[in-house]
Scaffold this active site. Structure first.
Site, PDB file in Angstrom:
ATOM      1  CD1 TRP A 362       0.789  -0.368   3.046  1.00  9.90           C
ATOM      2  CD2 TRP A 362      -0.777   1.128   3.583  1.00  9.90           C
ATOM      3  NE1 TRP A 362       1.052   0.072   4.331  1.00  9.90           N
ATOM      4  CE2 TRP A 362       0.100   0.986   4.690  1.00  9.90           C
ATOM      5  CE3 TRP A 362      -1.853   2.006   3.706  1.00  9.90           C
ATOM      6  CZ2 TRP A 362      -0.046   1.703   5.882  1.00  9.90           C
ATOM      7  CZ3 TRP A 362      -2.003   2.713   4.896  1.00  9.90           C
ATOM      8  CH2 TRP A 362      -1.103   2.563   5.964  1.00  9.90           C
ATOM      9  CD  GLU A 504       2.437  -3.825   9.217  1.00  4.84           C
ATOM     10  OE1 GLU A 504       3.633  -3.741   9.524  1.00  4.84           O
ATOM     11  OE2 GLU A 504       2.044  -3.934   8.045  1.00  4.84           O
ATOM     12  CD  GLN A 618       2.609   1.192  10.048  1.00  5.62           C
ATOM     13  OE1 GLN A 618       3.269   0.194  10.273  1.00  5.62           O
ATOM     14  NE2 GLN A 618       2.393   1.637   8.825  1.00  5.62           N
TER      15      GLN A 618
HETATM   16  O1  IFM Z   1       3.630  -1.420   4.105  1.00  2.00           O
HETATM   17  C1  IFM Z   1       4.542  -1.276   5.124  1.00  2.00           C
HETATM   18  C2  IFM Z   1       3.816  -1.486   6.449  1.00  2.00           C
HETATM   19  O2  IFM Z   1       2.828  -0.503   6.639  1.00  2.00           O
HETATM   20  C3  IFM Z   1       4.799  -1.409   7.591  1.00  2.00           C
HETATM   21  N1  IFM Z   1       5.817  -2.395   7.401  1.00  2.00           N
HETATM   22  C4  IFM Z   1       6.578  -2.211   6.169  1.00  2.00           C
HETATM   23  C5  IFM Z   1       5.657  -2.280   4.967  1.00  2.00           C
HETATM   24  C6  IFM Z   1       6.461  -2.046   3.683  1.00  2.00           C
HETATM   25  O3  IFM Z   1       7.058  -0.786   3.716  1.00  2.00           O
END
Ligand code: IFM
Length: 764
Positions: A362, A504, A618
């Site tokens: 994304w 996450e 995040q």
């Molecule tokens: O898409 C991101 C995710 O939001 C956080 N971990 C790394 C991924 C790739 O940059």
């Protein structure tokens, strides 16, 4: 075969979904960079920063990216040339961009002593990336172990004017050397993805006149690649010989040199794959035969860059680090944006490293795309059209998971099928394998892509693209949501259960994640508008699509019903949005209690520990507020933003969590008038690769952060809001800035912004 442990670099334990370091320690090394308006200059060579600097000095042209490895090689180096779409199978992570033959190799041998930086003495050193023209140069004064001293000036570029042409120059000046110089220039047909070789040799030979060619093929995907090269000497005359070492065709020349003499060697290279032409090796040779001399090739490249920068440049006055950093980050985006191919897209680590294997997330639609929509809309269209071509894979994924319509892959490559690995293998030989849930649960991507499609359409007014491509993306993902939402009959509401939101750190028992639910609701609101628009404006296309996707007016009503009744955990009495159902019941955390620290909270608490606390990797609710800000849609309001900022920002692992966070926080802090915080987050994003602030720049550029940075400038410091009459700025510039200047393309017109702080000139 890669070793099982290799995976940990990309899917670290325990921090599974973050961007690529096992244990992230934040040490800001003495980078020895000098920042000027347009050039990034390294003044010392530090072998400990080899991989980081290889990433930083990546060059490219939208077709390929080449890491900044040295022409003569270096022990432990990770040279890579990655070409869009050249994927090949690999165990566990399914597919990865195959490292392509190395076109850089050029050895200089002085009376039998090979120039190499790990031997002899470096008397002077400078490496410089000129962002205005994409030229990477390196000057070294080197004393060989036996005392010969020479100046070597290397230059290289990947032509932006002709994406199949690459130029490399080496200028040799003798200070005290007298004798025979031998130059060997090769194409290396055995490139590796960190120990794994994807290629089988198909052929090689001599071109007419006097060059070399190489043809290789990926072992599984059967993509053929052809490369050709020639050498030209200036300042001397000498024969050029071809040596056909299998898989390693080499051009060799030798000449006498004396002190005070300078000789220039130009290596021109061409490259094609069977993704563009039927016979790539022949095409590469034909192209080489007609390629102009180095200086003319470079002039055309310079001209192409000039055109691009005239549209996409950003000027900052009063802060040279920020000025260089923004240009650097935009440069890195522009060299990986496909210009002539709409079946590929920008990977999380661009074409600059092995992290995430060239997979697309994304990151592209939400973080990177706005920069292209507003400054290079044709490239934005290419990136979104890629998602159109991935729809069949998204349909297979939906079907396999028991749903309807199109469910986009969390990690996508060349077919649209899900390529997120199921498992991460621990580095500890006795540790347990770890399940990666993003592939199953991080489904918000199926609303994020439609969000970007809508945004592109609104900003460009490109009805033809919406009719032919965008509508199908928006509608078939909307069909997916009908099959994915659940009706809670007790509470009379729709819900989305078992997901992973933007944050996450929480992957289990996450239901009714506000980010996911509101994005889905927003998506379905727009799907209804698109459905109606298509019927009224293009009834024939509407009928065809209706048949293809098996859409009925009943589905349109279902979308409306879901829009009306999808639950968003928002409490109007406090103005707080709960990240997901039950989040506020988790143990609270005070991140200050863990300071000072140099690791992520997930590293400190473990996966389980972080998931049981109110700590975010995040922004999640805040991310939602940012995305709803542009159209001032619910739940965006300054008041709600402030309340949720006060709650979530102190609980977000902004420095050590995800690299996607800082730029978003910069925008929101700027909206709230917290200029110090905004600037600190902005610079954190700006320097993520330049200063390797997260310690993992060696595995590639953090592309989402580059795109987020541009958004932070324009929408944060520039305060740009979109009105029915176009974009309007309400600047809040950092105190040291005297000027912020950029252009935005909106519905066919350029809008120029030349912003200055109050009292320092005009703002318009
Ligand atoms: O898409 C991101 C995710 O939001 C956080 N971990 C790394 C991924 C790739 O940059």
């Amino acid at each position: 075969m890669p070793k099982a442990q290799d995976l940990s670099e990309f899917y670290p334990t325990p921090n599974l979904c973050q961007s690529g370091a096992v244990q992230m320690t934040v040490t800001v090394p003495a980078c020895a960079f000098i920042y000027t308006d347009w050039a990034l200059i390294e003044t010392q060579f530090d072998p400990d920063q080899l991989h980081h600097k290889e990433t930083v000095f990546t060059i490219g042209n939208g077709y390929l990216g080449t890491r900044g490895s040295f022409e003569e090689g270096y022990p432990r180096a990770l040279p890579a040339t990655l070409i869009h779409g050249v994927f090949d199978d690999v165990p566990v992570v399914y597919t990865e961009l195959a490292n392509c033959p190395d076109w850089l190799l050029l050895s200089v041998i002085l009376n039998g002593e090979r120039f190499r930086l790990d031997q002899g003495e470096i008397l002077a050193y400078e490496r410089r990336l000129d962002l205005r023209s994409g030229l990477l140069s390196r000057s070294v004064r080197w004393r060989s172990p036996s005392g010969s001293t020479v100046d070597l000036n290397f230059e290289r570029f990947a032509s932006l004017a002709d994406e199949h042409a690459l130029g490399l120059r080496c200028q040799i000046s003798s200070l005290n050397f007298e004798g025979l110089i031998e130059v060997q220039a090769s194409l290396n047909g055995y490139p590796e993805n960190q120990g794994f070789n994807h290629w089988e040799q198909v052929g090689q030979g001599k071109t007419d006149p006097g060059g070399i060619w190489l043809q290789v093929r990926t072992r599984n995907s059967r993509i053929e690649l052809g490369m050709a090269a020639r050498l030209t000497l200036l300042g001397t005359e000498s024969a050029i010989e071809v040596t056909n070492v299998p898989g390693y065709p080499t051009l060799t020349t030798a000449f006498q040199m004396a002190p005070g003499q300078t000789i220039t060697v130009d290596k021109a290279v061409t490259v094609f794959t069977s993704r563009q032409v039927e016979a790539p090796a022949q095409t590469a040779q034909a192209k080489l035969a007609e390629l102009p001399a180095y200086t003319d090739l470079f002039k055309a490249n310079e001209h192409a860059w000039d055109t691009v920068w005239r549209q996409s440049d950003v000027v900052i006055e009063g802060d040279i680090s920020a000025q260089l950093a923004i240009r650097y980050n935009l440069f890195q985006l522009m060299i990986c944006a496909p210009r002539h191919d709409d079946k590929v897209s920008i990977a999380a680590k661009t074409l600059s490293g092995f992290g995430y294997r060239g997979h697309v997330f994304w990151d592209t639609e939400i973080f990177i795309l706005p920069f292209f929509i507003y400054s290079q809309p044709a490239l934005a269209r290419n990136l979104l059209t890629y998602r159109y071509y991935m729809l069949d894979g998204a349909r297979r994924k939906a079907k396999d998971s028991g749903y309807k319509g199109a469910m986009f892959a969390w990690e996508s490559a060349n077919t649209g099928d899900e390529v997120t690995p199921r498992w991460a293998l621990p580095t500890d030989p006795y540790g347990a394998d770890i399940r990666i849930w993003c592939r199953d649960r991080e489904i918000h991507i199926s609303a994020d892509i439609p969000y970007a499609v809508w945004r592109y359409w609104q900003m460009t007014g490109d009805d033809a693209w919406m009719r032919d491509y965008g509508a199908e993306i928006i509608l078939d993902t909307a069909v997916f949501w009908i099959s994915r939402v659940e009706l809670n009959t007790k509470d009379e509401r729709y819900e989305i259960r078992e997901v992973i939101g933007a944050d996450e750190y929480h992957e289990h028992d996450v239901s009714n994640n506000a980010f996911t639910n509101r994005m889905v609701q927003w998506h379905l609101e727009k799907a209804i508008l698109v459905y109606d628009w298509l019927h009224s404006q293009f009834p024939q296309n509407a009928a065809q699509l209706q048949e293809k996707l098996q859409l009925t007016s009943k589905q349109r009503s279902r979308w409306q019903d879901i829009v009306n009744n999808l639950w968003i955990p928002y409490d109007p009495s406090t103005g707080l949005i709960e990240q997901y159902e039950g989040f506020f019941d988790l143990e609270d955390i005070n991140l200050a209690d863990y300071e000072p620290r140099s690791q992520s909270m997930q590293d400190i608490l473990g996966m389980e520990g972080a998931s049981q606390r109110q700590v975010l990797k995040q922004p999640d609710v805040l991310m939602l507020l940012y995305l709803m800000r542009e159209s001032q849609d619910f739940p965006y309001s300054l008041d709600i933003l402030e309340k949720n900022w006060n709650y979530y920002a102190p609980r977000t692992d902004i420095t050590y969590g995800s690299s996607l966070g800082p730029a978003m926080h910069a925008i929101l802090a700027s909206d709230l008038g917290q200029s110090e915080e905004a600037y600190e987050r902005f610079m954190q994003a700006a320097m993520v690769d330049l200063e390797n602030v997260r310690g993992n720049a060696g595995s590639g550029i953090h592309a989402a952060s580059c795109g987020g940075l541009w958004q932070a400038l324009v929408f944060g410091f520039g305060g740009v809001q979109l009105t029915p009459n176009g974009p309007v700025a309400t600047p809040h510039l950092p105190p040291s800035w005297n000027r912020l200047k950029f252009k935005l393309h909106w519905r066919g017109y350029w809008h120029e912004f030349d912003l200055r702080p109050e009292g320092k000139g005009d703002s318009h």
